[in-house]
Design an enzyme around this catalytic site. Sequence first.
Site, PDB file in Angstrom:
ATOM      1  N   PRO A  46      11.204  51.757   9.711  1.00 42.35           N
ATOM      2  CA  PRO A  46      12.628  52.125   9.647  1.00 42.35           C
ATOM      3  C   PRO A  46      13.519  51.102  10.335  1.00 42.35           C
ATOM      4  O   PRO A  46      14.667  50.909   9.949  1.00 42.35           O
ATOM      5  CB  PRO A  46      12.688  53.478  10.382  1.00 42.35           C
ATOM      6  CG  PRO A  46      11.282  53.966  10.440  1.00 42.35           C
ATOM      7  CD  PRO A  46      10.419  52.751  10.459  1.00 42.35           C
ATOM      8  N   ASP A 200      -0.678  -2.832  28.105  1.00 43.41           N
ATOM      9  CA  ASP A 200       0.317  -3.600  28.842  1.00 43.41           C
ATOM     10  C   ASP A 200       0.154  -3.388  30.346  1.00 43.41           C
ATOM     11  O   ASP A 200      -0.392  -2.381  30.788  1.00 43.41           O
ATOM     12  CB  ASP A 200       1.728  -3.131  28.459  1.00 43.41           C
ATOM     13  CG  ASP A 200       2.294  -3.927  27.292  1.00 43.41           C
ATOM     14  OD1 ASP A 200       1.642  -4.889  26.877  1.00 43.41           O
ATOM     15  OD2 ASP A 200       3.377  -3.569  26.806  1.00 43.41           O
ATOM     16  N   LYS A 222      -3.419 -10.693  29.950  1.00 44.48           N
ATOM     17  CA  LYS A 222      -4.351 -11.786  30.172  1.00 44.48           C
ATOM     18  C   LYS A 222      -4.911 -12.361  28.876  1.00 44.48           C
ATOM     19  O   LYS A 222      -5.883 -13.090  28.888  1.00 44.48           O
ATOM     20  CB  LYS A 222      -5.503 -11.304  31.055  1.00 44.48           C
ATOM     21  CG  LYS A 222      -5.054 -10.910  32.465  1.00 44.48           C
ATOM     22  CD  LYS A 222      -6.214 -10.448  33.323  1.00 44.48           C
ATOM     23  CE  LYS A 222      -5.749 -10.067  34.721  1.00 44.48           C
ATOM     24  NZ  LYS A 222      -6.856  -9.560  35.567  1.00 44.48           N
ATOM     25  N   GLY A 254       6.720   2.722  28.717  1.00 41.99           N
ATOM     26  CA  GLY A 254       7.963   3.277  28.194  1.00 41.99           C
ATOM     27  C   GLY A 254       7.849   3.654  26.732  1.00 41.99           C
ATOM     28  O   GLY A 254       6.877   4.276  26.303  1.00 41.99           O
TER      29      GLY A 254
END
Length: 410
Positions: A46, A200, A222, A254
């Site tokens: 209902p 990195d 490197k 990042g």
Amino acid sequence: MAEHPAYPVGLRLTGRRVVVLGGGTVAQRRLPALIAAGADVTLVSPQATPSVEAMAEAGEITWERRPYAEGDLADAWYALIATSDPDANTAASAEAERHRVWCVRSDDADRATAWTPATGHSEGVTIAVLTTDAKGRDPRHTAAVRDAVVEGLRDGTLVAPHHRTRTPGVALVGGGPGDPDLITVRGRRLLAEADVVIADRLGPRDLLAELPPHVEVIDAAKIPYGRYMAQEAINNALIEHARQGKSVVRLKGGDPFVFGRGMEEVQALAEAGIACTVVPGISSSISVPGAAGIPVTHRGVAHEFTVVSGHVAPDDERSLVDWPSLARLTGTLVILMGVDKIGKIAETLVAHGRSPETPVALVQEGTTAAQRRVDATLATVAETVRAEDVRPPAVIVIGEVVSVGPRPAA
């Protein structure tokens, strides 16, 4: 029957009739999964919660606004009984038994013919957890197990490598500002599945220690051929390992596309015909100031922020930055890679109209255990950097937002 564990099975409900009795919070929680499974859902109730009503208005379910009636489960494949009327629940459960309709009851699991497992999803896999002991059902425990498995798969702490569907290629993953907890869930999962990781110096180094012994880790800082050829060498390494059929992750600090030379790597891979997935990362331009208590925008203080590379000085002919225009802005200026050029940058901003009393904050090694914040002004920042021995990596924030939060401890 209650002495035996439930038999786990996955129901394929696409296009098949499912009846849900009751439009309350139980239905609100269960309906999205039934809709996602492609079921032909009829809701008999209902009333309904606003969220359930919205599903009906969107045409995702059919809503019959009335109480349960005998015969509602006819031709159903599956039923969820979740009304607030115990008599209606009992009658509907009996009807389901007669018609051999698998039935879940929210009010009395022991009288149901099916149980809803605690479910979660990760990369095309559904994790469903059921209690094996019928007498000792503990929904909180099963949910906790589900959460632990899903979280482990998502963050890479639970490694389940692909085998049949796994395809070689490169994932360009933004590792965030340095804190290993700030890499994205997808990035961490791809890292856990990698054969080769080319990392990195500014990436989240702590994550490399968690990799299995068979994973080859290549230090991008490197790679041979010297600084001028470093990017070409990185591109070649990505291509070489991917062509060997390996899963390669290029782990960058990042975000890959915020002064990260990520597009150069994407272009090199595209020219070599190698598939590449880009996983965005949390940029240090926003996260590092935030970790130091500095909002890059603040109501009534700054309505914009500008992110600038400071790796070349304003008077360098290679500079692409319109420093005079930046000096006229009233918002926040975030400078990356600018520690050794900040003296010249500050002079230029002041020369073109920025107040010498403009607050400046330098956040070194942001989000890591070595993080420190040094405050100055445009007039004093050059000397402050020398006196405080501020070293890269450091994010420089210029603007009134530097003074918004609590002052840093001395």
